[in-house]
Structure formats: structure tokens, C-alpha cells
Design an enzyme around this catalytic site. Structure first.
Site, mmCIF file in Angstrom:
data_model
loop_
_atom_site.group_PDB
_atom_site.id
_atom_site.type_symbol
_atom_site.label_atom_id
_atom_site.label_comp_id
_atom_site.label_asym_id
_atom_site.label_seq_id
_atom_site.Cartn_x
_atom_site.Cartn_y
_atom_site.Cartn_z
ATOM 1 N N ARG A 90 73.751 67.609 -23.927
ATOM 2 C CA ARG A 90 72.461 67.862 -23.272
ATOM 3 C C ARG A 90 72.115 66.636 -22.413
ATOM 4 O O ARG A 90 72.301 65.509 -22.864
ATOM 5 C CB ARG A 90 71.351 68.147 -24.290
ATOM 6 C CG ARG A 90 71.552 69.413 -25.111
ATOM 7 C CD ARG A 90 70.338 69.728 -25.984
ATOM 8 N NE ARG A 90 69.216 70.236 -25.176
ATOM 9 C CZ ARG A 90 67.977 70.415 -25.663
ATOM 10 N NH1 ARG A 90 67.713 70.075 -26.911
ATOM 11 N NH2 ARG A 90 67.022 70.887 -24.885
ATOM 12 N N ASP A 244 61.229 63.087 -23.901
ATOM 13 C CA ASP A 244 62.687 63.035 -24.026
ATOM 14 C C ASP A 244 63.273 61.869 -23.245
ATOM 15 O O ASP A 244 64.413 61.482 -23.507
ATOM 16 C CB ASP A 244 63.291 64.356 -23.536
ATOM 17 C CG ASP A 244 62.874 65.491 -24.438
ATOM 18 O OD1 ASP A 244 61.745 65.998 -24.299
ATOM 19 O OD2 ASP A 244 63.670 65.855 -25.336
HETATM 20 C C1 LIG Z 1 60.098 63.798 -30.117
HETATM 21 S S1 LIG Z 1 61.146 64.436 -28.939
HETATM 22 C C2 LIG Z 1 60.574 66.066 -28.845
HETATM 23 C C3 LIG Z 1 60.800 66.647 -27.500
HETATM 24 O O1 LIG Z 1 62.071 67.306 -27.440
HETATM 25 C C4 LIG Z 1 61.836 68.648 -27.101
HETATM 26 O O2 LIG Z 1 62.836 69.209 -26.326
HETATM 27 P P1 LIG Z 1 63.931 70.194 -27.029
HETATM 28 O O3 LIG Z 1 63.196 71.036 -28.017
HETATM 29 O O4 LIG Z 1 64.504 70.976 -25.858
HETATM 30 O O5 LIG Z 1 64.958 69.283 -27.657
HETATM 31 C C5 LIG Z 1 60.518 68.614 -26.359
HETATM 32 O O6 LIG Z 1 60.668 68.110 -25.055
HETATM 33 C C6 LIG Z 1 59.758 67.667 -27.240
HETATM 34 O O7 LIG Z 1 58.597 67.125 -26.707
#
Ligand SMILES: CSC[C@H]1O[C@H](OP(=O)(O)O)[C@H](O)[C@@H]1O
Length: 368
Positions: A90, A244
Site C-alpha cells: 500500500r 496516514d
Molecule cells: C491511525 S491511522 C488510521 C488511518 O488509516 C486509515 O486508512 P485505512 O483504513 O485505509 O488503512 C484511515 O486513513 C485512518 O485515519
């Protein structure tokens, strides 16, 4: 955090020490299932498929993934291959790249015979460091929530809006954006959380709601487009989200839709906070909109929805016409000017280069 009263992390070393185990987040909230990771490819799949997700948890999983790769083959070639496979899972969460760089810096100089044990020690240390960071973010964020509660005359509820899931499921434990909320709840502040459902993967509706429910935190799931209306009607005291990747200037990459929430907050004078663990800071970047890579995921995440039928069976159904293409941008970037403050493990600072350097002076003048 506790699940049915039992302390639990999102990822851990299996009791037989032969694998990593993690909560399979694609099965929540309808089933609590553990996925056992025994190989590099299983770790990479877990990240790519979002069985594990959230920037800090992705980093921790990648560290365990390097350990798993070396258990099979501790050669230089296997190390480089493992790092490359995991790096390709990713693109947006910088924790993935930070963790892999950290593991490479530790392991490459070691004789192969020492690498497996060292990799496991470091993966576990990265996990423990994340937990400590998130506790600290919670403590610093708690002060902001206490101040907001005081400004409100300690009447009614403290109304907090969050987007996506930046809770303990997105980290090894405690969460980032939700950590201050848990600590405020435990301190007796009557906090209520507006939970953005967060289409298309529904991290809010399926994960944040589940987490908050497990901890007894009052919350209401809302459609992603409701937040601006609530802010216009004085029903949101503050917003708090995760990230992120945050640039050295304070531009914040986070789940798609965060930028729109920040615009609504600015327009309505609602404080907009970002919980930011330091491994999520990308000191090499300045202009987030231009420089942060935005992941595009498969369109079926938009065209299809998975849920539980009345019979209890979990099924996936299509909601868009056959043949209608879908564009699935997974993140956006909120410019620093829309961020009220950053909540780090070292304290709260303005979303700016000087603000970050005030908390991380060791970064001043470093050529990144
Ligand atoms: C504490 S990091 C959480 C952050 O990650 C999520 O993305 P994903 O679910 O696609 O990994 C989202 O941006 C969250 O805020």
C-alpha cells in the site's frame, strides 16, 4: 483495549512463537476472527486486503512480515525480496516505509544467523513503541477535550466527530484519534462521538462503531455527508481524525473525505485536530497535495457492499449498475491551513514546520 472484558491488541506474537496473529478486520463487526500469519506472503496479503489496516498497524505488520520472510530464508536476497514485497502492498501510509527502513537498517549489517531473532525483537519493540506513543497522544489530547468541555460549561455532552477508524484497531493498541476519546470517557467526561460511516470500506460504521461500543462510549453512526450539517447547527464541538502521512509542513493525508470535513469545520469555526504519531511524519515532504501518493483501490469496493442478512449469513451484494465504472480514491490531503493543531506523543503543536520542529528539535537542519 478490552473485547468482551478481555485485554486485546490488534496484532501479537502467536503463543507458539511460530507466527504473528491479528484480528481480521474484514470480518468485523459481525465476527471476531483471528488470522494467523506464517509467511511473508500472508503478511503482505493481510495488509493489501485490509485484514489489517491503519498506518501504525500496517507498519507493525510489515515488521512481523520481515521476520516471517527471514524465518524461511535469512539471506541478503531474501531480506531485500521481503522488503520489496511488503513495500509494494500500500503506498500512502508512511509507517509502512518507516518500519521497513528501520528493519533494513537493523538487519542488513547482521550475519544471516542473527537476523531472525533480531527481526522478531524489533517487530515486538515497534509494536510496544506504538502502544506507548498512543497512550501519550491520548493524554495530550485529553487536555484538549477537557478544555473544550470547560468552554462548554460542562453542560450536556462533549460532541466529537471522527472520520474513518483511527482507533485501537488502526494501531497496535489504544488508537490515535480515539485515544483521547477513550481517556476522556474514562475520566468521566460525557463524550459522544459522531462516527462517519466512511464509504466505501465503512471503517467508521464497521470498526469505529464496534470499538466504541465495546468500550461503552456513546456514539452515533452518520452518513459521510452529514457532518457539515451538524457543524452548521452547533452539534459538533470538535473534530479529531488520524493520519496516514503528514508532511514536514503539516499537510495531512488521511482517509478520503477528511479534507471535506476539514473544510466544513473551518467554515463553521469548529476545531479540527489530527492525532499524529511521529512515525507518521514524512520529514522528506513539504507539499502534501502535490507529493503524497494517493492509493487507488479496486472499484468493486465501491460497487459492492458486504453485510449481514436477517438470517445471520454475511453476504456481498452489488449496488451499482453492471458496466458502471467506479473510481476508488482511498485518501485525500488536508492542507495544514485547515488543521487547528497536531496531537503528537510529545504534545500539541500548530500544523506547521516550526510547530513540528518545536516538538522534534532533533529534526532541525537535517537533510532528509
Ligand atoms: C491511525 S491511522 C488510521 C488511518 O488509516 C486509515 O486508512 P485505512 O483504513 O485505509 O488503512 C484511515 O486513513 C485512518 O485515519
Amino acid at each position: 483495549m478490552k473485547v468482551h472484558g478481555k485485554p486485546m491488541r490488534s496484532i501479537w506474537l502467536a503463543p507458539d512463537a511460530q507466527a504473528a496473529e491479528a484480528i481480521d478486520q474484514t470480518r468485523l463487526p459481525h465476527a471476531l476472527v483471528t488470522v494467523r500469519l506464517t509467511t511473508l506472503d500472508e503478511a503482505a496479503h493481510a495488509i493489501r486486503s485490509m485484514q489489517v489496516r491503519g498506518a501504525p498497524l500496517i507498519g507493525a505488520t510489515a515488521a512481523y512480515g520481515v521476520w516471517l520472510a527471514l524465518r524461511a530464508d535469512a539471506s541478503d536476497g531474501a531480506l531485500e525480496h521481503g522488503l520489496a514485497v511488503l513495500r509494494g502492498t500500500r503506498p500512502t501510509a508512511v509507517n509502512l516505509h518507516w518500519a521497513l527502513d528501520d528493519m533494513r537498517q537493523l538487519l542488513a549489517p547482521l550475519p544471516p544467523a542473527e537476523r531472525v531473532a533480531a527481526a522478531l525483537r524489533r517487530a515486538e519493540a515497534i509494536s510496544d513503541e506504538d502502544v506507548a506513543i498512543n497512550r501519550a497522544i491520548g493524554a495530550h489530547g485529553l487536555k484538549l477535550l477537557e478544555d473544550a468541555w470547560a468552554r462548554k460549561g460542562r453542560q450536556g455532552r462533549l460532541e466529537v466527530l471522527t472520520h474513518c477508524n483511527a482507533g485501537w484497531l488502526a494501531t497496535v493498541d489504544f488508537g490515535t484519534a480515539l485515544s483521547p476519546i477513550y481517556q476522556a470517557h474514562d475520566a468521566g467526561i460525557p463524550v459522544h462521538v459522531w462516527v462517519d460511516e466512511t464509504r466505501p470500506r465503512n471503517q467508521g460504521a464497521q470498526l469505529t462503531a464496534w470499538e466504541l461500543g465495546q468500550h461503552g462510549v456513546p456514539h452515533t453512526v452518520i452518513a459521510d455527508n452529514v457532518g457539515g450539517h451538524l457543524m452548521q447547527h452547533g452539534q459538533v464541538d470538535l473534530c479529531i481524525v488520524g493520519t496516514d502521512r503528514t508532511t514536514a509542513q503539516g499537510d495531512v493525508a488521511n482517509k478520503i473525505g477528511t479534507y471535506l470535513k476539514a473544510l466544513a469545520a473551518k467554515d463553521n469555526g469548529v476545531p479540527f485536530y489530527v492525532a499524529l504519531p511521529s512515525p507518521t511524519i514524512d520529514w522528506t515532504l513539504r507539499d502534501g497535495v502535490r507529493e503524497i501518493p494517493i492509493e487507488q483501490r479496486d472499484g468493486t469496493e465501491l460497487s459492492d457492499v458486504t453485510g449481514r442478512l436477517a438470517s445471520g449469513e454475511v453476504a456481498t451484494v452489488r449496488i451499482t449498475p453492471e458496466g458502471s465504472p467506479a473510481a476508488n480514491y482511498a485518501f485525500d490531503v488536508t492542507p495544514a491551513r485547515l488543521v487547528t493543531a497536531l496531537i503528537t506523543e510529545r504534545g500539541v503543536c500548530p500544523a506547521s514546520h516550526d510547530g513540528l520542529l518545536s516538538l522534534f528539535p532533533e529534526r532541525r537542519g537535517r537533510a532528509e
